[in-house]
Motif scaffolding. Structure first.
Motif, short mmCIF file in Angstrom:
data_model
loop_
_atom_site.label_atom_id
_atom_site.label_comp_id
_atom_site.label_asym_id
_atom_site.label_seq_id
_atom_site.Cartn_x
_atom_site.Cartn_y
_atom_site.Cartn_z
N LEU A 1 42.83 23.95 44.44
CA LEU A 1 42.77 25.30 44.71
C LEU A 1 41.90 26.17 45.63
CD1 LEU A 1 44.02 26.38 41.26
CD2 LEU A 1 45.64 26.03 43.27
N VAL A 2 40.65 25.34 45.39
CA VAL A 2 39.34 25.71 46.56
C VAL A 2 39.03 24.40 47.01
CG1 VAL A 2 37.17 26.78 46.59
CG2 VAL A 2 38.97 27.80 45.18
N GLU A 3 39.41 23.85 48.10
CA GLU A 3 39.19 22.59 48.66
C GLU A 3 37.60 22.72 49.46
OE1 GLU A 3 42.48 21.54 51.36
OE2 GLU A 3 43.70 21.02 49.54
N ASP A 4 37.52 23.48 49.94
CA ASP A 4 36.17 23.73 50.69
C ASP A 4 35.03 24.47 49.72
OD1 ASP A 4 37.78 26.12 51.08
OD2 ASP A 4 36.92 26.72 53.25
N VAL B 1 43.40 27.53 34.46
CA VAL B 1 42.46 27.65 35.69
C VAL B 1 42.76 29.05 35.90
CG1 VAL B 1 42.34 26.99 38.06
CG2 VAL B 1 43.15 25.29 36.29
N LEU B 2 41.74 29.86 36.21
CA LEU B 2 41.69 31.17 36.31
C LEU B 2 41.18 31.59 37.86
CD1 LEU B 2 40.12 32.78 33.27
CD2 LEU B 2 42.56 32.26 33.66
N GLY B 3 41.80 32.27 38.74
CA GLY B 3 41.22 32.55 40.31
C GLY B 3 40.98 33.95 40.44
N VAL B 4 40.24 34.04 41.58
CA VAL B 4 39.90 35.17 42.11
C VAL B 4 40.62 35.28 43.54
CG1 VAL B 4 38.24 36.78 42.72
CG2 VAL B 4 37.57 35.09 40.89
N PRO B 5 41.69 35.95 43.54
CA PRO B 5 42.41 36.17 44.85
C PRO B 5 41.63 36.86 46.00
CG PRO B 5 43.84 36.89 42.88
CD PRO B 5 42.33 36.70 42.26
N HIS B 6 41.85 36.50 47.07
CA HIS B 6 41.37 37.16 48.09
C HIS B 6 42.22 36.70 49.62
CE1 HIS B 6 38.39 39.44 50.72
NE2 HIS B 6 38.15 38.42 51.32
N ALA C 1 37.50 31.97 44.15
CA ALA C 1 36.68 31.03 43.17
C ALA C 1 37.61 30.64 42.14
CB ALA C 1 35.72 31.63 42.56
N THR C 2 37.73 29.63 41.63
CA THR C 2 38.47 29.27 40.42
C THR C 2 37.34 28.81 39.21
OG1 THR C 2 38.29 26.81 41.10
CG2 THR C 2 40.31 28.10 41.68
N TRP C 3 37.91 29.11 38.03
CA TRP C 3 37.31 28.96 36.67
C TRP C 3 38.29 28.04 35.97
CZ3 TRP C 3 35.53 33.45 33.28
CH2 TRP C 3 34.45 33.16 32.21
N GLU C 4 37.79 26.91 35.60
CA GLU C 4 39.10 26.04 34.99
C GLU C 4 38.01 25.72 33.59
OE1 GLU C 4 41.55 22.10 35.82
OE2 GLU C 4 39.99 22.74 37.27
#
Length: 379
Positions: A22-25, A109-114, A120-123
């Motif tokens: 979900l956050v590759e880079d 998995v929690l995410g911060v949309p933008h 960011a993701t928080w898993e």
């Protein structure tokens, strides 16, 4: 090493998580873990009810829960969590954290949309362990795009602070963010473990305590904390007894041909150095063993068996110089022989468990002699 009980192992830090894509880079990836004396199905409800206005985050409530105490009980209304649900990151925050992935009893998995992506993701990943235990692993991945964007409404002054921080070099700011995250994450993981285990039935809680005690001796991978130590000490004990008897009853036969004024100073230095190395090695071993991790630095960067080496090369020679008797040097030689005789069984176990990581370690650190590189691996 980090806060005790929440440091992830090297293998856990390297392994891929389902939410990594979900956050590759990723600008930064931080992984922590804690072992809980209950199965994943018992841990999961405490994760499902997280969020401000819900159960809280089980961390420093005055920072991330508006000063309200995180729940110490399970609330039936918060048991269900679905993709797209909001677990508010703080008071007044309506955009994060959003549930990006959910596999009940296993992965959240929690995410911060933008701007159509994620900041960011928080898993939270639950791995079952033998004995009805759980390894709760938590990973945060930070995207380089807009990574200092506020999560919620802020004052103009706070907005100026965010903009100023965004102009600074990323390295120091990221290091500061990582340190803050580590403190909060450690508090959260301990909070979750404490709540889960406090709600176990009394018999199960007692069993969890026995399992924790057992894990101090035997790890889930079959490794034993004492290794071949029992056999090595048994092999060395007769020579130690003989040395003490000779020192007490026949000192004239075993004395060194130098005065105490010459022998004592280096004897004290060796003894102090040996005890310091031994204590460091034992501390590192206990910590690494509890985490299931191969330790290769500190005392274990000096040699692969610093507990034995500290005694053979420092403590016993120091004792020989202080007592003025050479017989303790013989004990040191017997101890080295015992290590070489029995340690290969332990090395086979380490190679089985840690594979190439242990093989590379043996190629650069000697089995027994401090600060000497082996001529070949497993030497």
């Amino acid at each position: 090493m980090g806060p005790r009980g929440v440091a992830a192992t090297a293998e856990e830090r390297r392994r891929p998580f389902p939410g990594d894509a979900l956050v590759e880079d990723s600008l930064g990836t931080w992984t922590h873990g804690v072992t809980i004396g209950a199965p994943p199905r018992t841990v999961w409800p405490w994760l499902a009810q997280m969020g401000v206005g819900r159960a809280g985050w089980y961390s420093w409530d005055f920072i991330d829960n508006g000063g309200h105490r995180s729940a110490s009980e399970l609330v039936a209304a918060w048991e269900r969590v679905d993709r797209g649900d909001l677990m508010p990151a703080g008071p007044g925050v309506t955009t994060a954290f959003v549930v990006e992935r959910v596999e009940p009893g296993r992965d959240l998995v929690l995410g911060v949309p933008h701007d159509g992506g994620l900041l960011a993701t928080w898993e939270f990943l639950l791995d079952p362990l033998p004995g009805g235990r759980t390894r709760l692993l938590v990973r945060t991945r930070v995207s380089p795009r807009g990574w200092l964007t506020p999560l919620g409404p802020v004052t103009r002054r706070a907005e100026r602070v965010y903009r100023a921080l965004a102009r600074l070099p990323r390295g120091p700011i990221l290091a500061l963010a990582r340190a803050g995250h580590r403190l909060m994450q450690a508090r959260q993981l301990r909070g979750i473990r404490r709540r889960v285990e406090a709600h176990l039935p009394r018999a199960a809680a007692a069993g969890a305590g026995k399992q924790r005690l057992s894990r101090l001796v035997t790890a889930g991978n079959g490794m034993h904390v004492f290794g071949q130590g029992g056999w090595i000490m048994l092999f060395t004990a007769p020579s130690m007894v003989a040395a003490v008897l000779a020192d007490l009853f026949a000192p004239g036969l075993v004395e060194l041909p130098l005065p105490a004024s010459v022998l004592a100073p280096p004897g004290v230095a060796l003894l102090v150095l040996g005890i310091a190395l031994w204590l460091t090695a034992v501390s590192q071993l206990v910590t690494a063993f509890s985490r299931g991790e191969l330790v290769t630095t500190g005392a274990y960067g000096v040699c692969r068996n610093p507990i034995y080496s500290s005694i053979a090369f420092f403590v016993l020679p120091g004792l020989a110089l202080l007592s003025g008797t050479w017989v303790y040097l013989v004990v040191a030689l017997v101890l080295c022989a015992g290590v070489l005789l029995f340690i290969r069984n332990e090395e086979r176990d380490l190679l089985r468990v840690f594979g190439d990581e242990y093989r590379r370690y043996t190629a650069r650190v000697h089995r027994l002699i401090p600060f000497v590189k082996p001529a070949r691996g497993l030497g």
